[in-house]
Design an enzyme around this catalytic site. Sequence first.
Site, mmCIF file in Angstrom:
data_model
loop_
_atom_site.group_PDB
_atom_site.id
_atom_site.type_symbol
_atom_site.label_atom_id
_atom_site.label_comp_id
_atom_site.label_asym_id
_atom_site.label_seq_id
_atom_site.Cartn_x
_atom_site.Cartn_y
_atom_site.Cartn_z
ATOM 1 N N LEU A 214 -32.253 43.978 23.795
ATOM 2 C CA LEU A 214 -31.945 44.536 23.645
ATOM 3 C C LEU A 214 -33.520 45.169 24.818
ATOM 4 O O LEU A 214 -34.485 45.724 23.588
ATOM 5 C CB LEU A 214 -31.462 45.241 23.024
ATOM 6 C CG LEU A 214 -30.178 44.912 22.156
ATOM 7 C CD1 LEU A 214 -29.560 46.417 21.024
ATOM 8 C CD2 LEU A 214 -29.101 44.798 23.337
ATOM 9 N N ARG B 50 -43.330 57.961 21.401
ATOM 10 C CA ARG B 50 -44.496 58.263 21.074
ATOM 11 C C ARG B 50 -45.835 57.515 21.180
ATOM 12 O O ARG B 50 -46.887 57.506 20.823
ATOM 13 C CB ARG B 50 -44.202 57.592 19.860
ATOM 14 C CG ARG B 50 -43.320 59.153 18.631
ATOM 15 C CD ARG B 50 -43.155 58.967 17.382
ATOM 16 N NE ARG B 50 -43.974 57.870 16.649
ATOM 17 C CZ ARG B 50 -43.758 57.010 15.402
ATOM 18 N NH1 ARG B 50 -42.865 56.824 15.066
ATOM 19 N NH2 ARG B 50 -46.004 57.028 14.558
ATOM 20 N N ARG C 103 -67.225 33.483 38.899
ATOM 21 C CA ARG C 103 -65.633 33.689 39.753
ATOM 22 C C ARG C 103 -64.878 33.032 40.203
ATOM 23 O O ARG C 103 -64.869 32.124 40.106
ATOM 24 C CB ARG C 103 -65.852 35.317 40.526
ATOM 25 C CG ARG C 103 -66.728 35.837 40.195
ATOM 26 C CD ARG C 103 -67.426 37.179 41.405
ATOM 27 N NE ARG C 103 -66.613 37.274 42.323
ATOM 28 C CZ ARG C 103 -67.106 37.379 43.518
ATOM 29 N NH1 ARG C 103 -68.543 38.300 43.530
ATOM 30 N NH2 ARG C 103 -66.096 37.977 44.412
ATOM 31 N N ALA D 146 -90.507 29.245 49.529
ATOM 32 C CA ALA D 146 -90.185 30.105 48.736
ATOM 33 C C ALA D 146 -89.857 31.359 50.145
ATOM 34 O O ALA D 146 -90.566 31.941 51.010
ATOM 35 C CB ALA D 146 -91.329 30.840 48.187
ATOM 36 N N GLY E 76 -26.570 53.779 21.580
ATOM 37 C CA GLY E 76 -26.516 53.180 20.488
ATOM 38 C C GLY E 76 -26.071 51.525 21.044
ATOM 39 O O GLY E 76 -25.999 50.965 22.130
ATOM 40 N N THR E 77 -26.777 50.572 19.891
ATOM 41 C CA THR E 77 -27.531 48.610 19.949
ATOM 42 C C THR E 77 -26.104 48.724 20.225
ATOM 43 O O THR E 77 -25.891 47.608 21.198
ATOM 44 C CB THR E 77 -27.321 48.822 18.724
ATOM 45 O OG1 THR E 77 -26.904 48.972 17.465
ATOM 46 C CG2 THR E 77 -29.533 49.198 18.505
ATOM 47 N N ASN F 225 -72.844 34.891 52.724
ATOM 48 C CA ASN F 225 -71.669 34.243 52.811
ATOM 49 C C ASN F 225 -70.680 35.106 54.069
ATOM 50 O O ASN F 225 -69.886 34.910 53.987
ATOM 51 C CB ASN F 225 -71.187 34.078 51.578
ATOM 52 C CG ASN F 225 -70.697 35.032 50.640
ATOM 53 O OD1 ASN F 225 -71.118 36.068 50.562
ATOM 54 N ND2 ASN F 225 -69.700 34.900 50.064
ATOM 55 N N GLY G 265 -36.321 43.709 22.435
ATOM 56 C CA GLY G 265 -37.304 43.169 22.809
ATOM 57 C C GLY G 265 -38.902 43.979 22.099
ATOM 58 O O GLY G 265 -39.254 44.025 22.573
#
Length: 455
Positions: free
Chosen positions: A8, A15, A332, A422, A77-78, A385, A102
């Site tokens: 269910l 809330r 990454r 460098a 209802g259930t 890149n 659920g």
Amino acid sequence: MTNKAVILAGGQGKRMKADIPKPLFRVLGEPMLEWVISACESADIGDICVVKGFRGELIDEYVGDRCRTVMQEERLGTGHAVMQAMEFLEEDTSGNTLVLCGDAPFIDKKTISDSLMLHIQNENSVTVITAELENPQGYGRIIRVKGGISGIVEQKDANEEQKKIKEVNSGAYWFRTADLVEFLKNLTNDNAQKEYYLTDTIAIAIAQEKSAGAYKSSNADIIKGANSRKDLLELNEYARKMIIEQHLENGVSFTCTDGIVIERGVEIGEGTEVLMGTVLKNRTKIGRNCLIGPYCILDECVLGDGVVFNTSQACGAKIESGAEIGPYVHIRPDSVIKSGAKINDFVEIKNSTVGSNTAIAHLVYIGDSDIGKKSNIGAGTVTVNFDGISKSRCSIGDYSFIGSNTNLIAPVSLGKGVYTAAGTTITKDVPDYALAIERSELKIKEGYTLKKLKK
Ligand code: UD1
Ligand code: CA
């Protein structure tokens, strides 16, 4: 005989103040509905029908073709919710059907299997899964009689004596499928709430002289659900501690657990220590004797043994044994860091391979590149890149020394044993054992500043 499940999942969770169905709120990174579905699957119940309601399309999107779904248009209802699955039930009535909520994520394999065993042994038509609560307020109380139960009394209908009962309905049940189909046809909404209560099936079973029983789970946490964000935080806290306990049993060390969030399905080898503020997600696998943390995120990563991973983040990366990462490194997706490599302060690696024992100690961007073994990448090195339209790759051979502030304009390929001076910008391929140097003459104008200051 097939056993199946109806979950269910029609709740909105007003809330929670959000526009998603309640069962899609997450506990340790996974929707509550996922916890429930995977508990069924772990108990070998693969034939599942999810009853959706509020924003049902999001439930469909989440479950894909793993489960069937049916819509409950109105929340009556259930019992009414389970009625929506009638077609699913009638397709095969030879076995048993488990009904679950659920939004109660901690139902577990043992409870599901053991309650089914009792259900079958006692030849019950319906077996309610129950638990004992110190504070049963709000739940349906179980009325036990000799040989079974006589019913479930909801909080609002309970008298003073019944309110003292601590055994409550978890909202999960096993039904003999053929009987459930009959019970649902007999359900009415003849009550103050004008709802179809699934719990009324007990009285119907007894009226039909069928047996109704209860299985009391030793794990009262199966009842835990969330009606508010505060409840959800409590579920997360509970799950977090439960998972950390499992890792402790497996030989993982924690000196404190502050801010440590480890999702289900994460694997950590013996002797590894996890420090505060570490978040481990999406089936990350960590080898033995690693030191992870403090303040790390590892998302969908695989780490070998003896890796040190300190105050850094990695997503979708493989980090081989003995590598040393951090602090302040961002790795990454689609990156491979080979054994013994050292990557430290303020280095970003993306879709690249870093060879074994290569050092990248500070302030570097490596994207779409392959670096060989035992190389040294100087501070400020950048693989250029992206030309604004497309991305290209760079490669650097083994035993190379890339001087500080080298730019490698991709696509470019450096052989093995290459030195770059460098500040050099590399625009052409460099053969093995060559030095690449790109410098204009340095001019020094003496006294320049003094002249300027006089002005
Ligand atoms: C229900 C039980 C109660 C039990 C409690 C456990 C009934 C009448 N009572 O209480 O004995 O102790 O669960 O949590 O069944 N749902 C729908 N459609 C509906 C109504 C409910 O899908 O029309 C779903 C809810 O989203 C939820 C589950 O069914 O997942 C239970 O509903 P909820 O309203 O929380 O149950 P209660 O009536 O409080
Ligand atoms: Ca230059």
